[in-house]
Design a protein around this motif. Structure first.
Motif, PDB file in Angstrom:
ATOM      1  N   GLN A 182       0.814  -1.224   0.000  1.00 31.15           N
ATOM      2  CA  GLN A 182       0.000   0.000   0.000  1.00 31.15           C
ATOM      3  C   GLN A 182       0.843   1.267   0.000  1.00 31.15           C
ATOM      4  OE1 GLN A 182      -2.795  -0.165   3.210  1.00 31.15           O
ATOM      5  NE2 GLN A 182      -3.809  -2.016   2.450  1.00 31.15           N
ATOM      6  N   HIS A 183       2.076   1.173   0.504  1.00 31.89           N
ATOM      7  CA  HIS A 183       2.921   2.363   0.601  1.00 31.89           C
ATOM      8  C   HIS A 183       4.218   2.144  -0.175  1.00 31.89           C
ATOM      9  CE1 HIS A 183       0.405   4.172   3.791  1.00 31.89           C
ATOM     10  NE2 HIS A 183       0.225   2.923   4.170  1.00 31.89           N
ATOM     11  N   ALA A 184       4.049   1.607  -1.366  1.00 30.80           N
ATOM     12  CA  ALA A 184       5.244   1.288  -2.150  1.00 30.80           C
ATOM     13  C   ALA A 184       6.067   2.526  -2.482  1.00 30.80           C
ATOM     14  CB  ALA A 184       4.834   0.571  -3.440  1.00 30.80           C
ATOM     15  N   GLN A 185       5.391   3.717  -2.626  1.00 28.64           N
ATOM     16  CA  GLN A 185       6.119   4.927  -3.006  1.00 28.64           C
ATOM     17  C   GLN A 185       6.610   5.731  -1.796  1.00 28.64           C
ATOM     18  OE1 GLN A 185       6.721   5.182  -6.215  1.00 28.64           O
ATOM     19  NE2 GLN A 185       5.462   3.316  -6.482  1.00 28.64           N
ATOM     20  N   ASP A 186       6.258   5.287  -0.579  1.00 27.97           N
ATOM     21  CA  ASP A 186       6.632   6.017   0.643  1.00 27.97           C
ATOM     22  C   ASP A 186       7.963   5.473   1.153  1.00 27.97           C
ATOM     23  OD1 ASP A 186       6.934   7.191   3.100  1.00 27.97           O
ATOM     24  OD2 ASP A 186       4.805   7.028   3.620  1.00 27.97           O
ATOM     25  N   ALA A 187       9.063   6.200   0.901  1.00 35.65           N
ATOM     26  CA  ALA A 187      10.398   5.703   1.275  1.00 35.65           C
ATOM     27  C   ALA A 187      10.529   5.521   2.782  1.00 35.65           C
ATOM     28  CB  ALA A 187      11.470   6.667   0.764  1.00 35.65           C
ATOM     29  N   ARG A 188       9.987   6.455   3.523  1.00 37.84           N
ATOM     30  CA  ARG A 188      10.101   6.390   4.984  1.00 37.84           C
ATOM     31  C   ARG A 188       9.396   5.149   5.529  1.00 37.84           C
ATOM     32  NH1 ARG A 188      13.409   8.618   8.842  1.00 37.84           N
ATOM     33  NH2 ARG A 188      12.276   8.999  10.788  1.00 37.84           N
ATOM     34  N   THR A 189       8.195   4.950   5.043  1.00 38.75           N
ATOM     35  CA  THR A 189       7.443   3.769   5.480  1.00 38.75           C
ATOM     36  C   THR A 189       8.158   2.488   5.042  1.00 38.75           C
ATOM     37  OG1 THR A 189       5.358   4.987   5.326  1.00 38.75           O
ATOM     38  CG2 THR A 189       5.214   2.592   5.374  1.00 38.75           C
ATOM     39  N   GLY A 190       8.735   2.535   3.830  1.00 42.09           N
ATOM     40  CA  GLY A 190       9.462   1.372   3.344  1.00 42.09           C
ATOM     41  C   GLY A 190      10.627   1.000   4.240  1.00 42.09           C
ATOM     42  N   GLU A 191      11.331   1.984   4.784  1.00 44.31           N
ATOM     43  CA  GLU A 191      12.448   1.725   5.700  1.00 44.31           C
ATOM     44  C   GLU A 191      11.951   1.068   6.989  1.00 44.31           C
ATOM     45  OE1 GLU A 191      14.422   5.388   6.333  1.00 44.31           O
ATOM     46  OE2 GLU A 191      15.219   5.535   4.285  1.00 44.31           O
ATOM     47  N   ALA A 195      12.873  -2.729   8.289  1.00 43.61           N
ATOM     48  CA  ALA A 195      13.437  -2.993   9.616  1.00 43.61           C
ATOM     49  C   ALA A 195      12.576  -4.002  10.370  1.00 43.61           C
ATOM     50  CB  ALA A 195      13.554  -1.691  10.405  1.00 43.61           C
ATOM     51  N   ALA A 196      11.251  -3.833  10.263  1.00 42.17           N
ATOM     52  CA  ALA A 196      10.342  -4.763  10.938  1.00 42.17           C
ATOM     53  C   ALA A 196      10.460  -6.168  10.339  1.00 42.17           C
ATOM     54  CB  ALA A 196       8.906  -4.253  10.835  1.00 42.17           C
ATOM     55  N   GLN A 197      10.644  -6.246   9.024  1.00 43.93           N
ATOM     56  CA  GLN A 197      10.787  -7.553   8.387  1.00 43.93           C
ATOM     57  C   GLN A 197      12.077  -8.254   8.810  1.00 43.93           C
ATOM     58  OE1 GLN A 197      10.269  -6.388   4.267  1.00 43.93           O
ATOM     59  NE2 GLN A 197       8.180  -7.230   4.202  1.00 43.93           N
ATOM     60  N   ARG A 198      13.141  -7.471   8.959  1.00 40.27           N
ATOM     61  CA  ARG A 198      14.395  -8.072   9.446  1.00 40.27           C
ATOM     62  C   ARG A 198      14.202  -8.645  10.860  1.00 40.27           C
ATOM     63  NH1 ARG A 198      16.957  -3.512   7.000  1.00 40.27           N
ATOM     64  NH2 ARG A 198      17.103  -2.498   9.059  1.00 40.27           N
ATOM     65  N   ALA A 199      13.497  -7.884  11.714  1.00 39.60           N
ATOM     66  CA  ALA A 199      13.229  -8.375  13.061  1.00 39.60           C
ATOM     67  C   ALA A 199      12.365  -9.632  13.024  1.00 39.60           C
ATOM     68  CB  ALA A 199      12.542  -7.282  13.888  1.00 39.60           C
ATOM     69  N   ALA A 200      11.386  -9.647  12.090  1.00 37.82           N
ATOM     70  CA  ALA A 200      10.525 -10.825  11.960  1.00 37.82           C
ATOM     71  C   ALA A 200      11.328 -12.034  11.484  1.00 37.82           C
ATOM     72  CB  ALA A 200       9.377 -10.527  10.989  1.00 37.82           C
ATOM     73  N   ASP A 201      12.267 -11.813  10.568  1.00 40.65           N
ATOM     74  CA  ASP A 201      13.129 -12.911  10.103  1.00 40.65           C
ATOM     75  C   ASP A 201      13.963 -13.469  11.254  1.00 40.65           C
ATOM     76  OD1 ASP A 201      12.156 -12.659   7.562  1.00 40.65           O
ATOM     77  OD2 ASP A 201      13.829 -11.403   6.848  1.00 40.65           O
ATOM     78  N   ARG A 202      14.446 -12.562  12.084  1.00 43.48           N
ATOM     79  CA  ARG A 202      15.227 -13.015  13.242  1.00 43.48           C
ATOM     80  C   ARG A 202      14.339 -13.806  14.210  1.00 43.48           C
ATOM     81  NH1 ARG A 202      20.019 -12.250  15.605  1.00 43.48           N
ATOM     82  NH2 ARG A 202      20.159 -12.225  17.875  1.00 43.48           N
ATOM     83  N   GLY A 203      13.088 -13.342  14.334  1.00 38.55           N
ATOM     84  CA  GLY A 203      12.143 -14.087  15.176  1.00 38.55           C
ATOM     85  C   GLY A 203      11.841 -15.459  14.607  1.00 38.55           C
ATOM     86  N   ALA A 204      11.775 -15.558  13.280  1.00 38.39           N
ATOM     87  CA  ALA A 204      11.530 -16.850  12.639  1.00 38.39           C
ATOM     88  C   ALA A 204      12.687 -17.814  12.890  1.00 38.39           C
ATOM     89  CB  ALA A 204      11.309 -16.657  11.147  1.00 38.39           C
ATOM     90  N   LEU A 205      13.925 -17.276  12.833  1.00 32.64           N
ATOM     91  CA  LEU A 205      15.096 -18.102  13.129  1.00 32.64           C
ATOM     92  C   LEU A 205      15.050 -18.593  14.577  1.00 32.64           C
ATOM     93  CD1 LEU A 205      17.903 -19.266  12.525  1.00 32.64           C
ATOM     94  CD2 LEU A 205      18.868 -17.016  13.094  1.00 32.64           C
ATOM     95  N   LEU A 206      14.666 -17.687  15.470  1.00 34.17           N
ATOM     96  CA  LEU A 206      14.546 -18.055  16.872  1.00 34.17           C
ATOM     97  C   LEU A 206      13.518 -19.162  17.056  1.00 34.17           C
ATOM     98  CD1 LEU A 206      15.393 -17.266  19.808  1.00 34.17           C
ATOM     99  CD2 LEU A 206      13.454 -15.709  19.824  1.00 34.17           C
TER     100      LEU A 206
END
Length: 385
Positions: A182-191, A195-206
């Protein structure tokens, strides 16, 4: 006429009866000491247990049966003194045979008095090595069983938490994907989403590590040559060690095959190598060794022994205390600094090995390094048919 009368007349003499009795005993070393501890008599039991004939030992001081460390501590003299002042001395400890081997001895020393004067000591020694070793095996088995039950209980709790956590992560990841669309053009939201996806990936590894410990992961075992598995990943393990640590391989010959999930096996070995690396802050050597052993599981010492492949990761680091060894497999327990590890590496190893039908042995002591051995069932001819 009394039958057998002449042959029994010798037994009327009390001293002869006693001599015949002591001379017939072979399970106990029974002998007399003078007041200073020198041997004055010897029986066949003494020769069987300690290896000396009466000609070799009579006239010698009984302290020669004691270990050098006990002689330095004055244990022989203490035994005689206790018998003299307290009327009896009883103890259990290590003693020496003529050939220098040690045995576990149960010892009783009684003073011999005559008209108020100490004329010597009666000493009885019994070899209790088998009983002592059986007690040690029983204690080890009980300890291993308690540890297994504790980890089993923690594993059940962990399994439920991991599944619940995984369900929450699924919702979070799906929501992040929708936000990103939904916010593909929003750079700030994309960042923020990244960051949240990286944390989720780390949670998946855990979550995967927790499932591994709780034996809730899906394994895909296949038949493999263990040495080939290690050799194919050798460069990965060497890179994990870093430049200051030497990584050596001692791969046994004629190793039987095993049925194992190759990916999880590699992850387990990598976890062990990483743990050893972190224990070698100043550099050192890590050795990966394979060998075939035949034994029963540690928590079932009376079970029928079978063949296992032992994959051991050995380091010459500082080692661990007994308390740390006992807790090492618990999830989130770690001796590393905050941020240097989740405390799940060894837990993953224990869970993977247990789910594969094996067990882990961890040997370590302060100043003596650490050896962690994954013992996985060897594939037999029966498995092939």
């Amino acid at each position: 006429m009394a039958v057998g009368g002449p042959s029994l007349r010798g037994l009327d003499d009390e001293a002869r009866q006693l001599a015949l009795l002591i001379g017939s005993v072979t399970d106990y070393a029974i002998y007399m000491l003078d007041p200073d501890g020198y041997i004055r008599s010897w029986n066949p039991g003494g020769e069987r247990i300690k290896g000396y004939t009466d000609r070799e030992i009579v006239g010698q001081h009984f302290s020669r049966f004691y270990t050098p460390e006990d002689v330095v501590k004055g244990e022989p003299q203490r035994g005689l003194q206790c018998a003299r002042t307290e009327g009896k001395f009883e103890a259990e400890g290590w003693r020496l045979r003529k050939d220098g081997t040690r045995f576990r001895a149960s010892v009783v020393i009684d003073p011999i008095w005559h008209d108020g004067e100490l004329i010597g000591f009666a000493k009885v020694t019994r070899d209790v090595t088998e009983r002592y070793e059986a007690q040690l095996r029983l204690q080890d088995a009980q300890k291993a069983l308690v540890q297994s039950q504790k980890l089993e209980a923690i594993g059940k709790l962990t399994l439920g938490l991991a599944h619940d956590f995984n369900n929450l992560l699924t919702v979070i990841v799906n929501s992040l994907d929708l936000i990103n669309l939904q916010h593909a053009q929003d750079a700030r939201t994309g960042e923020w989403v990244e960051a949240a996806q990286r944390a989720a990936d780390r949670g998946a590894l855990l979550t995967r590590q927790l499932l591994a410990f709780a034996r809730g992961q899906n394994l895909a075992p296949e038949v493999h040559d263990v040495n080939h598995l290690l050799a194919s990943s050798a460069e990965l393990y060497r890179r994990a060690c870093g430049p200051s640590i030497q990584c050596a391989f001692e791969l046994g010959e004629d190793m039987p095959q095993l049925e194992v999930d190759a990916t999880q096996f590699e992850a387990a070995v990598l976890n062990l190598v990483a743990n050893s690396r972190d224990a070698l802050a100043g550099g050192g050597t890590i050795t990966v060794r394979t060998r075939k052993v035949r034994r029963a599981p540690p928590d079932m010492p009376d079970a029928e022994p079978r063949d296992y492949l032992a994959i051991e990761v050995i380091d010459n680091g500082e080692g661990m205390s007994a308390d740390t060894v006992e807790r090492a497999a618990e999830p989130f327990f770690t001796t590393k600094d905050i941020g240097r590890g989740s405390g799940l590496g060894l837990s993953q190893v224990y869970g993977f090995v247990a789910q594969s039908g094996g067990f882990v042995l961890l040997r370590s002591a302060p100043g003596q390094g650490t050896t962690v051995g994954m013992h996985l069932p060897a594939r037999t001819e029966c498995n092939d048919g």
